[in-house]
Scaffold this motif. Sequence first.
Motif, PDB file in Angstrom:
ATOM      1  N   GLU A  14       0.833  -1.214   0.000  1.00 24.81           N
ATOM      2  CA  GLU A  14       0.000   0.000   0.000  1.00 24.81           C
ATOM      3  C   GLU A  14       0.866   1.263   0.000  1.00 24.81           C
ATOM      4  OE1 GLU A  14      -2.948   2.626  -0.314  1.00 24.81           O
ATOM      5  OE2 GLU A  14      -3.079   0.459  -0.650  1.00 24.81           O
ATOM      6  N   GLU A  15       1.949   1.265   0.750  1.00 33.10           N
ATOM      7  CA  GLU A  15       2.849   2.418   0.758  1.00 33.10           C
ATOM      8  C   GLU A  15       3.474   2.621  -0.617  1.00 33.10           C
ATOM      9  OE1 GLU A  15       4.563   2.715   5.278  1.00 33.10           O
ATOM     10  OE2 GLU A  15       5.142   0.963   4.082  1.00 33.10           O
ATOM     11  N   ILE A  16       3.877   1.542  -1.256  1.00 30.70           N
ATOM     12  CA  ILE A  16       4.447   1.641  -2.606  1.00 30.70           C
ATOM     13  C   ILE A  16       3.413   2.194  -3.572  1.00 30.70           C
ATOM     14  CG2 ILE A  16       5.350   0.308  -4.569  1.00 30.70           C
ATOM     15  CD1 ILE A  16       7.349   0.751  -2.287  1.00 30.70           C
ATOM     16  N   ARG A  17       2.179   1.719  -3.479  1.00 31.20           N
ATOM     17  CA  ARG A  17       1.109   2.242  -4.345  1.00 31.20           C
ATOM     18  C   ARG A  17       0.915   3.741  -4.142  1.00 31.20           C
ATOM     19  NH1 ARG A  17      -1.641  -2.634  -2.660  1.00 31.20           N
ATOM     20  NH2 ARG A  17      -1.459  -4.152  -4.332  1.00 31.20           N
ATOM     21  N   ARG A  18       0.952   4.192  -2.889  1.00 31.99           N
ATOM     22  CA  ARG A  18       0.769   5.626  -2.607  1.00 31.99           C
ATOM     23  C   ARG A  18       1.953   6.446  -3.118  1.00 31.99           C
ATOM     24  NH1 ARG A  18      -0.714   4.293   3.038  1.00 31.99           N
ATOM     25  NH2 ARG A  18       1.016   5.633   3.602  1.00 31.99           N
ATOM     26  N   ILE A  19       3.158   5.929  -2.971  1.00 33.32           N
ATOM     27  CA  ILE A  19       4.343   6.634  -3.479  1.00 33.32           C
ATOM     28  C   ILE A  19       4.263   6.762  -4.998  1.00 33.32           C
ATOM     29  CG2 ILE A  19       6.848   6.429  -3.821  1.00 33.32           C
ATOM     30  CD1 ILE A  19       6.932   5.146  -0.972  1.00 33.32           C
ATOM     31  N   LEU A  20       3.908   5.672  -5.683  1.00 34.23           N
ATOM     32  CA  LEU A  20       3.803   5.706  -7.143  1.00 34.23           C
ATOM     33  C   LEU A  20       2.660   6.617  -7.592  1.00 34.23           C
ATOM     34  CD1 LEU A  20       4.513   1.974  -7.986  1.00 34.23           C
ATOM     35  CD2 LEU A  20       6.015   3.947  -8.371  1.00 34.23           C
ATOM     36  N   ALA A  21       1.562   6.630  -6.855  1.00 37.45           N
ATOM     37  CA  ALA A  21       0.443   7.522  -7.194  1.00 37.45           C
ATOM     38  C   ALA A  21       0.863   8.980  -7.053  1.00 37.45           C
ATOM     39  CB  ALA A  21      -0.759   7.217  -6.309  1.00 37.45           C
ATOM     40  N   ALA A  22       1.600   9.296  -5.992  1.00 39.73           N
ATOM     41  CA  ALA A  22       2.082  10.668  -5.800  1.00 39.73           C
ATOM     42  C   ALA A  22       3.069  11.057  -6.897  1.00 39.73           C
ATOM     43  CB  ALA A  22       2.733  10.806  -4.421  1.00 39.73           C
ATOM     44  N   ALA A  23       3.943  10.129  -7.266  1.00 39.56           N
ATOM     45  CA  ALA A  23       4.906  10.410  -8.338  1.00 39.56           C
ATOM     46  C   ALA A  23       4.195  10.640  -9.661  1.00 39.56           C
ATOM     47  CB  ALA A  23       5.896   9.258  -8.465  1.00 39.56           C
ATOM     48  N   SER A  24       3.105   9.942  -9.886  1.00 44.93           N
ATOM     49  CA  SER A  24       2.375  10.034 -11.155  1.00 44.93           C
ATOM     50  C   SER A  24       1.725  11.394 -11.376  1.00 44.93           C
ATOM     51  CB  SER A  24       1.298   8.948 -11.225  1.00 44.93           C
ATOM     52  OG  SER A  24       1.896   7.674 -11.216  1.00 44.93           O
ATOM     53  N   VAL A  25       1.503  12.160 -10.313  1.00 45.28           N
ATOM     54  CA  VAL A  25       0.888  13.488 -10.450  1.00 45.28           C
ATOM     55  C   VAL A  25       1.866  14.607 -10.100  1.00 45.28           C
ATOM     56  CG1 VAL A  25      -1.458  12.639 -10.092  1.00 45.28           C
ATOM     57  CG2 VAL A  25      -0.110  13.381  -8.122  1.00 45.28           C
ATOM     58  N   HIS A  26       3.137  14.248  -9.945  1.00 46.61           N
ATOM     59  CA  HIS A  26       4.180  15.227  -9.606  1.00 46.61           C
ATOM     60  C   HIS A  26       4.224  16.328 -10.671  1.00 46.61           C
ATOM     61  CE1 HIS A  26       8.035  16.788  -8.284  1.00 46.61           C
ATOM     62  NE2 HIS A  26       8.485  16.662  -9.518  1.00 46.61           N
ATOM     63  N   GLN A  27       4.357  17.574 -10.227  1.00 44.98           N
ATOM     64  CA  GLN A  27       4.418  18.706 -11.163  1.00 44.98           C
ATOM     65  C   GLN A  27       5.680  19.518 -10.924  1.00 44.98           C
ATOM     66  OE1 GLN A  27       0.793  20.976 -10.909  1.00 44.98           O
ATOM     67  NE2 GLN A  27      -0.445  19.300 -11.692  1.00 44.98           N
ATOM     68  N   GLY A  28       6.812  18.904 -11.145  1.00 45.48           N
ATOM     69  CA  GLY A  28       8.091  19.580 -10.938  1.00 45.48           C
ATOM     70  C   GLY A  28       8.613  20.198 -12.225  1.00 45.48           C
ATOM     71  N   HIS A  29       9.614  21.030 -12.079  1.00 43.43           N
ATOM     72  CA  HIS A  29      10.222  21.699 -13.232  1.00 43.43           C
ATOM     73  C   HIS A  29      11.363  20.885 -13.833  1.00 43.43           C
ATOM     74  CE1 HIS A  29       7.983  25.402 -12.683  1.00 43.43           C
ATOM     75  NE2 HIS A  29       8.208  25.285 -11.383  1.00 43.43           N
ATOM     76  N   PHE A  30      11.993  20.018 -13.043  1.00 46.75           N
ATOM     77  CA  PHE A  30      13.187  19.320 -13.500  1.00 46.75           C
ATOM     78  C   PHE A  30      12.951  17.858 -13.852  1.00 46.75           C
ATOM     79  CE2 PHE A  30      14.597  22.738 -10.652  1.00 46.75           C
ATOM     80  CZ  PHE A  30      15.316  23.489 -11.564  1.00 46.75           C
ATOM     81  N   ALA A  33       6.386  13.785 -14.233  1.00 46.48           N
ATOM     82  CA  ALA A  33       5.738  12.763 -13.412  1.00 46.48           C
ATOM     83  C   ALA A  33       6.052  11.355 -13.920  1.00 46.48           C
ATOM     84  CB  ALA A  33       4.228  12.991 -13.381  1.00 46.48           C
ATOM     85  N   SER A  34       5.977  11.144 -15.220  1.00 46.15           N
ATOM     86  CA  SER A  34       6.230   9.803 -15.757  1.00 46.15           C
ATOM     87  C   SER A  34       7.685   9.384 -15.534  1.00 46.15           C
ATOM     88  CB  SER A  34       5.889   9.740 -17.248  1.00 46.15           C
ATOM     89  OG  SER A  34       6.702  10.624 -17.986  1.00 46.15           O
ATOM     90  N   MET A  35       8.619  10.332 -15.611  1.00 45.70           N
ATOM     91  CA  MET A  35      10.026  10.024 -15.368  1.00 45.70           C
ATOM     92  C   MET A  35      10.256   9.680 -13.898  1.00 45.70           C
ATOM     93  SD  MET A  35      11.771  13.043 -17.649  1.00 45.70           S
ATOM     94  CE  MET A  35      13.374  12.819 -16.942  1.00 45.70           C
ATOM     95  N   LEU A  36       9.631  10.426 -12.996  1.00 44.52           N
ATOM     96  CA  LEU A  36       9.787  10.174 -11.569  1.00 44.52           C
ATOM     97  C   LEU A  36       9.221   8.813 -11.204  1.00 44.52           C
ATOM     98  CD1 LEU A  36      10.657  11.108  -8.781  1.00 44.52           C
ATOM     99  CD2 LEU A  36       8.430  12.255  -8.556  1.00 44.52           C
ATOM    100  N   ARG A  37       8.071   8.486 -11.748  1.00 48.45           N
ATOM    101  CA  ARG A  37       7.446   7.183 -11.471  1.00 48.45           C
ATOM    102  C   ARG A  37       8.361   6.046 -11.941  1.00 48.45           C
ATOM    103  NH1 ARG A  37       4.146   3.142 -13.232  1.00 48.45           N
ATOM    104  NH2 ARG A  37       2.478   2.533 -11.815  1.00 48.45           N
ATOM    105  N   ARG A  38       8.913   6.187 -13.141  1.00 44.13           N
ATOM    106  CA  ARG A  38       9.816   5.149 -13.666  1.00 44.13           C
ATOM    107  C   ARG A  38      11.091   5.044 -12.839  1.00 44.13           C
ATOM    108  NH1 ARG A  38       7.729   7.353 -18.682  1.00 44.13           N
ATOM    109  NH2 ARG A  38       6.449   5.772 -19.675  1.00 44.13           N
ATOM    110  N   LEU A  39      11.621   6.181 -12.417  1.00 45.90           N
ATOM    111  CA  LEU A  39      12.822   6.181 -11.580  1.00 45.90           C
ATOM    112  C   LEU A  39      12.564   5.441 -10.266  1.00 45.90           C
ATOM    113  CD1 LEU A  39      15.700   7.092 -10.871  1.00 45.90           C
ATOM    114  CD2 LEU A  39      14.703   9.232 -10.042  1.00 45.90           C
ATOM    115  N   ILE A  40      11.439   5.726  -9.639  1.00 49.40           N
ATOM    116  CA  ILE A  40      11.101   5.052  -8.386  1.00 49.40           C
ATOM    117  C   ILE A  40      10.957   3.550  -8.607  1.00 49.40           C
ATOM    118  CG2 ILE A  40       9.303   4.794  -6.625  1.00 49.40           C
ATOM    119  CD1 ILE A  40       8.913   7.879  -6.898  1.00 49.40           C
ATOM    120  N   LEU A  41      10.310   3.156  -9.697  1.00 48.39           N
ATOM    121  CA  LEU A  41      10.161   1.733  -9.992  1.00 48.39           C
ATOM    122  C   LEU A  41      11.507   1.054 -10.204  1.00 48.39           C
ATOM    123  CD1 LEU A  41       7.033   1.750 -12.319  1.00 48.39           C
ATOM    124  CD2 LEU A  41       7.249   0.586 -10.111  1.00 48.39           C
TER     125      LEU A  41
END
Length: 87
Positions: A14-30, A33-41
């Motif tokens: 469940e924690e992993i699912r929440r981390i990936l969900a948060a990464a999927s909506v990340h709105q950073g400048h650098f 979201a899709s890159m962050l999600r893949r990096l975490i995976l």
Amino acid sequence: MKEPIFFPYIFSQEEIRRILAAASVHQGHFIWASMLRRLILVLYCTGLQLGEAARLKMTDVDLERGTLTTHDSKRRTRIVPMQDDLV
């Protein structure tokens, strides 16, 4: 000098699912979201260190064999296997 005590933490599914969900909506400048999600995976599924993952190039990824090749990690090169679901 006394070594600090390190206690590893194992994330629940469940924690992993929440981390990936948060990464999927990340709105950073650098990082997108899709890159962050893949990096975490990649970090979670392979055990790579952040610096190793950040230095990966497309030529280091072999999807047919399901491997990643890291270079200059502690002065050596190593081949890291990936599970089929990560590939």
